[in-house]
Motif scaffolding. Structure first.
Motif, PDB file in Angstrom:
ATOM      1  N   LYS A 214      -2.978  10.843  -5.734  1.00 23.90           N
ATOM      2  CA  LYS A 214      -3.581   9.513  -5.847  1.00 23.90           C
ATOM      3  C   LYS A 214      -3.798   8.883  -4.471  1.00 23.90           C
ATOM      4  N   TYR A 215      -2.868   9.119  -3.566  1.00 25.40           N
ATOM      5  CA  TYR A 215      -3.047   8.578  -2.214  1.00 25.40           C
ATOM      6  C   TYR A 215      -4.330   9.125  -1.579  1.00 25.40           C
ATOM      7  N   TRP A 216      -4.600  10.408  -1.785  1.00 23.64           N
ATOM      8  CA  TRP A 216      -5.813  10.997  -1.222  1.00 23.64           C
ATOM      9  C   TRP A 216      -7.056  10.381  -1.849  1.00 23.64           C
ATOM     10  N   ARG A 217      -7.040  10.200  -3.180  1.00 29.18           N
ATOM     11  CA  ARG A 217      -8.185   9.564  -3.837  1.00 29.18           C
ATOM     12  C   ARG A 217      -8.377   8.133  -3.338  1.00 29.18           C
ATOM     13  N   ASP A 218      -7.271   7.432  -3.180  1.00 27.72           N
ATOM     14  CA  ASP A 218      -7.345   6.042  -2.725  1.00 27.72           C
ATOM     15  C   ASP A 218      -7.794   5.926  -1.269  1.00 27.72           C
ATOM     16  N   SER A 219      -7.542   6.966  -0.482  1.00 28.80           N
ATOM     17  CA  SER A 219      -7.809   6.870   0.954  1.00 28.80           C
ATOM     18  C   SER A 219      -9.295   6.821   1.297  1.00 28.80           C
ATOM     19  N   LYS A 220     -10.132   7.418   0.464  1.00 32.68           N
ATOM     20  CA  LYS A 220     -11.546   7.569   0.817  1.00 32.68           C
ATOM     21  C   LYS A 220     -12.247   6.232   0.997  1.00 32.68           C
TER      22      LYS A 220
ATOM     23  N   ALA B 164       0.818  -1.221   0.000  1.00 26.70           N
ATOM     24  CA  ALA B 164       0.000   0.000   0.000  1.00 26.70           C
ATOM     25  C   ALA B 164       0.843   1.258   0.000  1.00 26.70           C
ATOM     26  N   LYS B 165       2.064   1.184   0.496  1.00 28.87           N
ATOM     27  CA  LYS B 165       2.937   2.360   0.457  1.00 28.87           C
ATOM     28  C   LYS B 165       3.198   2.790  -0.983  1.00 28.87           C
ATOM     29  N   VAL B 166       3.147   1.832  -1.900  1.00 27.40           N
ATOM     30  CA  VAL B 166       3.417   2.103  -3.313  1.00 27.40           C
ATOM     31  C   VAL B 166       2.124   2.174  -4.120  1.00 27.40           C
ATOM     32  N   ASP B 167       1.228   1.208  -3.921  1.00 29.59           N
ATOM     33  CA  ASP B 167      -0.055   1.240  -4.635  1.00 29.59           C
ATOM     34  C   ASP B 167      -1.136   0.521  -3.832  1.00 29.59           C
ATOM     35  N   PRO B 168      -2.069   1.277  -3.231  1.00 32.93           N
ATOM     36  CA  PRO B 168      -3.160   0.657  -2.472  1.00 32.93           C
ATOM     37  C   PRO B 168      -4.042  -0.259  -3.312  1.00 32.93           C
ATOM     38  N   SER B 169      -4.080  -0.080  -4.630  1.00 32.78           N
ATOM     39  CA  SER B 169      -4.871  -0.961  -5.490  1.00 32.78           C
ATOM     40  C   SER B 169      -4.314  -2.381  -5.481  1.00 32.78           C
ATOM     41  N   VAL B 170      -3.005  -2.486  -5.627  1.00 36.13           N
ATOM     42  CA  VAL B 170      -2.365  -3.801  -5.577  1.00 36.13           C
ATOM     43  C   VAL B 170      -2.510  -4.391  -4.175  1.00 36.13           C
ATOM     44  N   SER B 171      -2.386  -3.529  -3.186  1.00 35.80           N
ATOM     45  CA  SER B 171      -2.485  -3.975  -1.794  1.00 35.80           C
ATOM     46  C   SER B 171      -3.830  -4.623  -1.497  1.00 35.80           C
ATOM     47  N   VAL B 172      -4.919  -3.985  -1.911  1.00 34.23           N
ATOM     48  CA  VAL B 172      -6.240  -4.526  -1.577  1.00 34.23           C
ATOM     49  C   VAL B 172      -6.518  -5.815  -2.349  1.00 34.23           C
ATOM     50  N   MET B 173      -5.956  -5.954  -3.529  1.00 36.21           N
ATOM     51  CA  MET B 173      -6.112  -7.202  -4.270  1.00 36.21           C
ATOM     52  C   MET B 173      -5.466  -8.350  -3.497  1.00 36.21           C
ATOM     53  N   CYS B 174      -4.253  -8.105  -3.022  1.00 36.26           N
ATOM     54  CA  CYS B 174      -3.542  -9.103  -2.221  1.00 36.26           C
ATOM     55  C   CYS B 174      -4.257  -9.356  -0.898  1.00 36.26           C
ATOM     56  N   ASP B 175      -4.782  -8.296  -0.299  1.00 40.08           N
ATOM     57  CA  ASP B 175      -5.467  -8.381   0.992  1.00 40.08           C
ATOM     58  C   ASP B 175      -6.706  -9.266   0.908  1.00 40.08           C
ATOM     59  N   VAL B 176      -7.612  -8.955  -0.017  1.00 36.61           N
ATOM     60  CA  VAL B 176      -8.860  -9.717  -0.143  1.00 36.61           C
ATOM     61  C   VAL B 176      -8.570 -11.178  -0.452  1.00 36.61           C
ATOM     62  N   HIS B 177      -7.618 -11.409  -1.335  1.00 39.76           N
ATOM     63  CA  HIS B 177      -7.267 -12.780  -1.701  1.00 39.76           C
ATOM     64  C   HIS B 177      -6.766 -13.574  -0.496  1.00 39.76           C
TER      65      HIS B 177
ATOM     66  N   LEU C 285      -2.860   2.203   6.673  1.00 40.75           N
ATOM     67  CA  LEU C 285      -1.611   2.564   7.330  1.00 40.75           C
ATOM     68  C   LEU C 285      -0.501   2.750   6.299  1.00 40.75           C
ATOM     69  N   GLY C 286      -0.365   1.765   5.402  1.00 43.39           N
ATOM     70  CA  GLY C 286       0.658   1.870   4.362  1.00 43.39           C
ATOM     71  C   GLY C 286       0.432   3.063   3.458  1.00 43.39           C
ATOM     72  N   LEU C 287      -0.837   3.337   3.134  1.00 47.00           N
ATOM     73  CA  LEU C 287      -1.173   4.485   2.301  1.00 47.00           C
ATOM     74  C   LEU C 287      -0.711   5.789   2.954  1.00 47.00           C
ATOM     75  N   ALA C 288      -1.030   5.943   4.237  1.00 45.86           N
ATOM     76  CA  ALA C 288      -0.638   7.159   4.952  1.00 45.86           C
ATOM     77  C   ALA C 288       0.880   7.327   4.955  1.00 45.86           C
ATOM     78  N   GLN C 289       1.592   6.236   5.193  1.00 46.52           N
ATOM     79  CA  GLN C 289       3.048   6.301   5.198  1.00 46.52           C
ATOM     80  C   GLN C 289       3.596   6.635   3.822  1.00 46.52           C
ATOM     81  N   GLY C 290       2.970   6.056   2.780  1.00 43.39           N
ATOM     82  CA  GLY C 290       3.416   6.323   1.417  1.00 43.39           C
ATOM     83  C   GLY C 290       3.264   7.785   1.041  1.00 43.39           C
ATOM     84  N   ALA C 291       2.109   8.374   1.393  1.00 43.34           N
ATOM     85  CA  ALA C 291       1.875   9.790   1.101  1.00 43.34           C
ATOM     86  C   ALA C 291       2.854  10.674   1.870  1.00 43.34           C
ATOM     87  N   PHE C 292       3.067  10.350   3.133  1.00 48.87           N
ATOM     88  CA  PHE C 292       3.987  11.112   3.985  1.00 48.87           C
ATOM     89  C   PHE C 292       5.395  11.082   3.397  1.00 48.87           C
TER      90      PHE C 292
END
Length: 424
Positions: free
Chosen positions: A393-399, A121-134, A293-300
């Motif tokens: 993109k992090y902000w859009r992904d965060s919602k 998620a620090k790099v791409d929350p889209s990839v992260s959620v795919m891995c997460d759900v799986h 969490l990873g998203l927030a760190q990535g944006a920071f």
């Protein structure tokens, strides 16, 4: 791509020859075999990790930077996951993290799954959620409730190449997940499913679907049953949603028209679907907390260095007290979300109750993700508002963190119930 994958594998020093020899199915899926069980060396503080967990974190971080990062903007603009990224996740052993070696997985810990989700998620929350759900939903349902025959059939496929999707939500059942209208009727040795599903993650690319349907509406939620089906049985993608954020992650509506599923594909028994969903979603919320969490760190991490490169009035903008205090507060909030997330993960691993902790972690992490990613845009000024940097993109992904796997209000309701039980 292949060279990058080879570099990532060589960097993963904990994939020893001894471990690989124990898994004839695929040595690459043995990245963290030694973190299965707790030992005397297990961390006693929430911000400490075993050597194996730390090496996993470093390995996934390198993989995300080397393989995923170059494709993030392209995938976001196209609103499509690159098939090579999915393939790479399997080659890295990240799609069967907790699955046994016998079934082609890494046989690692739940915390290892959370670490992987966070780093992606620090790099791409889209990839992260795919891995997460799986991992935290699909694989866990089969590992926990599947028969041996079901595990032997489906887990190797999910570990090696077949993406999974968790199909619970419907047009009329969102937060009230058990108001679902999809029906299943017995027909000989099969069940015939009719209905529709909505907001289904991974569904465009998935081959394996866990579908919740009611076999006896007169029993209410006690008639809900979980079926396992494949796309080639006749599952139809009715609509692929165009979303604000996590655009490379597919979110689709599904049509189930006389979908014929063998009776042997019922997971956990007739009428047990509600129990499965409740328990699995509690676990899944920790995964979403890790994603946020990873998203927030990535944006920071993207925005803060720029504030020390850009100078105004003779000094770096990040050195002004007004901005430096904002960054200090954001760092504190990220750390609080981190401790809540890993507290919930450790409690789950140790067999303790964790529903309250999971709700707290998801609620706080999603709030922090929105706040920090929004502030990061402002810290970078006009540059942050452009798509070129990737900060916006992090902000859009965060919602989405405040919506899926239980809205923020549902999390607050869950927490409030625990408070009432304790004090009333």
């Amino acid at each position: 791509m292949l060279q990058a994958l080879r570099l990532v594998r060589r960097a993963s020093t904990f994939r020893t020859a001894n471990i690989a020899s124990k898994n004839t199915r695929s040595p690459a899926r043995s990245f963290a075999r030694s973190c299965v069980a707790y030992s005397d060396a297990h961390p006693t503080s929430l911000d400490a990790f075993t050597d194996e967990e730390q090496m996993l974190r470093e390995s996934v971080a390198r993989f995300a930077q080397d393989v995923i990062a170059p494709k993030v903007r392209e995938m976001d603009e196209a609103e499509m996951m690159d098939p090579e990224i999915i393939k790479a996740l399997y080659e890295q052993g990240l799609m069967g993290i907790e699955t046994s070696a016998e079934h082609g997985g890494a046989e690692s810990s739940f915390t290892s799954a959370i670490i992987a989700i966070e780093e992606l998620a620090k790099v791409d929350p889209s990839v992260s959620v795919m891995c997460d759900v799986h991992n935290t939903l699909v694989n866990t349902v089969l590992r926990t409730y599947g028969t041996k025959e079901q595990q032997d059939k489906w887990l190797p496929l999910l570990s090696e190449s077949k993406l999974g999707s968790f199909c619970l939500s419907e047009p009329a059942s969102g937060s009230d997940a058990f108001a679902l209208q999809t029906r299943a009727v017995k027909d000989g040795n099969d069940w015939i499913l009719n209905g529709s599903k909505m907001w289904i993650t991974n569904s465009y690319e998935a081959d394996v679907f866990l579908i919740f349907a009611n076999v006896d509406p007169s029993k209410g939620y006690k008639g809900i049953t979980c079926f396992i089906a494949t796309k080639d049985m006749g599952i139809k993608i009715a609509k692929k949603e165009q979303k604000l954020g996590i655009r490379a992650s597919s979110t689709c509506s599904l049509s189930l028209d006389d979908l014929r599923v063998p009776a042997e594909n019922i997971i956990g028994g007739e009428g047990k679907g509600y129990k499965i969903a409740i328990e699995i979603l509690n676990e899944g919320r920790i995964g979403i907390a890790a994603q946020m969490l990873g998203l927030a760190q990535g944006a920071f991490a993207k925005a803060v260095p720029y504030t020390f490169e850009r100078k105004q009035f003779g000094q770096a903008v990040g050195s002004f007290q007004g901005l430096s205090f904002q960054q200090a507060r954001a760092a504190c909030e990220i750390e609080a979300a981190r401790l809540l997330t890993y507290n919930a993960a450790r409690r789950k691993e140790e067999g303790k109750s964790f529903a309250r902790e999971a709700a707290m972690a998801k609620f706080v992490a999603s709030e922090v993700a929105q706040k920090v990613s929004g502030a990061a845009i402002e810290w970078a000024g006009g540059v942050g508002f452009t798509r070129e940097t990737g900060i916006e993109k992090y902000w859009r992904d965060s919602k989405i963190g405040a919506i899926y796997e239980g809205t923020s209000n549902i999390q607050l309701q869950t927490i409030a119930k625990f408070i009432q039980k304790q004090y009333s």
